[in-house]
Scaffold this motif. Sequence first.
Motif, PDB file in Angstrom:
ATOM      1  N   GLN A 139     -34.524 -12.295 -12.052  1.00 28.24           N
ATOM      2  CA  GLN A 139     -35.736 -11.788 -11.296  1.00 28.24           C
ATOM      3  C   GLN A 139     -36.595 -10.798 -11.735  1.00 28.24           C
ATOM      4  O   GLN A 139     -36.786  -9.628 -11.676  1.00 28.24           O
ATOM      5  N   PRO A 140     -36.740 -10.664 -13.843  1.00 32.25           N
ATOM      6  CA  PRO A 140     -37.685 -10.329 -13.922  1.00 32.25           C
ATOM      7  C   PRO A 140     -39.611 -10.079 -13.540  1.00 32.25           C
ATOM      8  O   PRO A 140     -39.390 -10.898 -12.999  1.00 32.25           O
ATOM      9  N   GLN A 141     -39.879  -8.472 -12.975  1.00 29.60           N
ATOM     10  CA  GLN A 141     -40.928  -8.733 -13.383  1.00 29.60           C
ATOM     11  C   GLN A 141     -41.067  -7.701 -14.138  1.00 29.60           C
ATOM     12  O   GLN A 141     -41.424  -6.656 -14.599  1.00 29.60           O
ATOM     13  N   LEU A 142     -42.222  -7.546 -13.980  1.00 29.39           N
ATOM     14  CA  LEU A 142     -44.447  -7.106 -15.026  1.00 29.39           C
ATOM     15  C   LEU A 142     -44.047  -5.294 -14.359  1.00 29.39           C
ATOM     16  O   LEU A 142     -45.083  -5.846 -12.609  1.00 29.39           O
ATOM     17  N   ALA A 143     -43.904  -4.280 -14.719  1.00 34.75           N
ATOM     18  CA  ALA A 143     -44.699  -3.036 -13.803  1.00 34.75           C
ATOM     19  C   ALA A 143     -45.284  -2.733 -14.943  1.00 34.75           C
ATOM     20  O   ALA A 143     -46.514  -1.773 -13.722  1.00 34.75           O
ATOM     21  N   LEU A 144     -45.443  -2.822 -16.055  1.00 40.93           N
ATOM     22  CA  LEU A 144     -46.575  -1.856 -16.912  1.00 40.93           C
ATOM     23  C   LEU A 144     -47.071  -3.227 -17.891  1.00 40.93           C
ATOM     24  O   LEU A 144     -46.733  -4.010 -18.489  1.00 40.93           O
ATOM     25  N   PHE A 145     -47.878  -3.059 -18.077  1.00 38.49           N
ATOM     26  CA  PHE A 145     -49.388  -3.358 -18.926  1.00 38.49           C
ATOM     27  C   PHE A 145     -50.439  -2.431 -18.985  1.00 38.49           C
ATOM     28  O   PHE A 145     -51.354  -2.866 -18.486  1.00 38.49           O
ATOM     29  N   THR A 146     -50.258  -2.620 -21.157  1.00 37.60           N
ATOM     30  CA  THR A 146     -51.956  -2.057 -21.117  1.00 37.60           C
ATOM     31  C   THR A 146     -52.339  -2.762 -22.496  1.00 37.60           C
ATOM     32  O   THR A 146     -51.490  -3.251 -23.240  1.00 37.60           O
ATOM     33  N   VAL A 147     -53.243  -2.707 -22.663  1.00 40.36           N
ATOM     34  CA  VAL A 147     -53.633  -3.248 -24.004  1.00 40.36           C
ATOM     35  C   VAL A 147     -54.446  -2.134 -25.174  1.00 40.36           C
ATOM     36  O   VAL A 147     -55.317  -0.956 -24.796  1.00 40.36           O
ATOM     37  N   ASP A 148     -54.122  -1.565 -25.985  1.00 37.32           N
ATOM     38  CA  ASP A 148     -54.434  -1.084 -26.734  1.00 37.32           C
ATOM     39  C   ASP A 148     -55.773  -0.609 -27.267  1.00 37.32           C
ATOM     40  O   ASP A 148     -56.795   0.614 -26.635  1.00 37.32           O
ATOM     41  N   SER A 149     -56.009  -1.497 -27.363  1.00 37.66           N
ATOM     42  CA  SER A 149     -58.033  -1.362 -27.827  1.00 37.66           C
ATOM     43  C   SER A 149     -59.352  -2.015 -26.410  1.00 37.66           C
ATOM     44  O   SER A 149     -59.943  -2.121 -26.863  1.00 37.66           O
ATOM     45  N   ASP A 150     -58.363  -2.412 -25.918  1.00 39.96           N
ATOM     46  CA  ASP A 150     -59.703  -2.606 -24.250  1.00 39.96           C
ATOM     47  C   ASP A 150     -59.295  -3.118 -23.037  1.00 39.96           C
ATOM     48  O   ASP A 150     -58.372  -3.865 -23.060  1.00 39.96           O
ATOM     49  N   THR A 151     -59.464  -1.710 -22.624  1.00 37.72           N
ATOM     50  CA  THR A 151     -59.324  -1.579 -21.137  1.00 37.72           C
ATOM     51  C   THR A 151     -59.816  -3.001 -19.946  1.00 37.72           C
ATOM     52  O   THR A 151     -59.267  -3.329 -19.442  1.00 37.72           O
ATOM     53  N   ASP A 152     -61.031  -3.373 -20.231  1.00 39.08           N
ATOM     54  CA  ASP A 152     -61.887  -4.585 -20.152  1.00 39.08           C
ATOM     55  C   ASP A 152     -60.519  -5.876 -19.865  1.00 39.08           C
ATOM     56  O   ASP A 152     -60.540  -6.514 -19.186  1.00 39.08           O
ATOM     57  N   THR A 153     -60.459  -6.227 -21.464  1.00 39.04           N
ATOM     58  CA  THR A 153     -59.407  -7.232 -21.653  1.00 39.04           C
ATOM     59  C   THR A 153     -57.830  -7.246 -20.785  1.00 39.04           C
ATOM     60  O   THR A 153     -57.767  -7.914 -20.559  1.00 39.04           O
ATOM     61  N   SER A 154     -57.983  -5.497 -20.738  1.00 36.33           N
ATOM     62  CA  SER A 154     -56.416  -5.270 -20.458  1.00 36.33           C
ATOM     63  C   SER A 154     -56.309  -6.158 -18.351  1.00 36.33           C
ATOM     64  O   SER A 154     -54.869  -6.515 -18.299  1.00 36.33           O
ATOM     65  N   GLN A 155     -56.900  -6.105 -17.715  1.00 32.79           N
ATOM     66  CA  GLN A 155     -56.712  -7.097 -16.372  1.00 32.79           C
ATOM     67  C   GLN A 155     -57.259  -8.223 -16.957  1.00 32.79           C
ATOM     68  O   GLN A 155     -56.068  -9.179 -15.835  1.00 32.79           O
ATOM     69  N   GLN A 156     -57.323  -9.499 -17.632  1.00 29.75           N
ATOM     70  CA  GLN A 156     -57.401 -10.358 -17.905  1.00 29.75           C
ATOM     71  C   GLN A 156     -55.862 -11.311 -18.069  1.00 29.75           C
ATOM     72  O   GLN A 156     -55.184 -11.512 -17.641  1.00 29.75           O
ATOM     73  N   ILE A 157     -55.787  -9.708 -19.867  1.00 36.11           N
ATOM     74  CA  ILE A 157     -53.950 -10.287 -19.780  1.00 36.11           C
ATOM     75  C   ILE A 157     -52.953 -10.244 -18.685  1.00 36.11           C
ATOM     76  O   ILE A 157     -52.406 -11.073 -18.562  1.00 36.11           O
ATOM     77  N   SER A 158     -53.487  -9.178 -18.029  1.00 27.76           N
ATOM     78  CA  SER A 158     -52.209  -8.365 -17.100  1.00 27.76           C
ATOM     79  C   SER A 158     -52.108  -9.736 -16.304  1.00 27.76           C
ATOM     80  O   SER A 158     -51.207  -9.922 -16.094  1.00 27.76           O
ATOM     81  N   ALA A 159     -53.391 -10.637 -15.624  1.00 27.77           N
ATOM     82  CA  ALA A 159     -53.127 -11.647 -14.557  1.00 27.77           C
ATOM     83  C   ALA A 159     -52.140 -12.865 -15.178  1.00 27.77           C
ATOM     84  O   ALA A 159     -51.575 -13.251 -14.925  1.00 27.77           O
ATOM     85  N   LEU A 160     -52.363 -13.234 -16.299  1.00 28.79           N
ATOM     86  CA  LEU A 160     -51.893 -13.813 -17.553  1.00 28.79           C
ATOM     87  C   LEU A 160     -49.778 -13.584 -17.713  1.00 28.79           C
ATOM     88  O   LEU A 160     -49.567 -14.415 -17.195  1.00 28.79           O
ATOM     89  N   LEU A 161     -50.484 -12.468 -17.897  1.00 32.64           N
ATOM     90  CA  LEU A 161     -48.729 -12.260 -17.667  1.00 32.64           C
ATOM     91  C   LEU A 161     -48.115 -11.960 -16.776  1.00 32.64           C
ATOM     92  O   LEU A 161     -46.795 -12.330 -17.050  1.00 32.64           O
TER      93      LEU A 161
END
Length: 134
Positions: free
Chosen positions: A71-93
Amino acid sequence: GAFPLSKNALIAQIIFKDPEIVLLANEQRVELKAHYVVNGPALGKKTYAGNIALNSGLQYKASDRIVRLAQPQLALFTVDSDTDTSQQISALLKKIVPALLEQQIIYRFENSSPLLGNAPKKIQIESDGIRLQY
């Protein structure tokens, strides 16, 4: 399982490296922090990197002497170079990472282990380590 860990999905390839494990004794879970690199058709021709943290229970199967993520859960996700993209990729991941890592082997006891005579019945996560209960 060994790091770097590479997982391919239909829409992306994810590589996890430089893991750090934190034991969460009160929750009987572990947190795995790692750096990642992700790319693939869903992200265009771009490659992203950053940090990720997964919170997971552990499952031990005595007959196989294998410890797996449960039962792994995503607790944290950051994108080094792009904060706007962080939210989009986070939703995918958040959708694909738990499925990709469910039942991932994180430890296998050697056949020559002194534990061969008696297989542990339960895994107990403590603040200073993981106790195998017989």
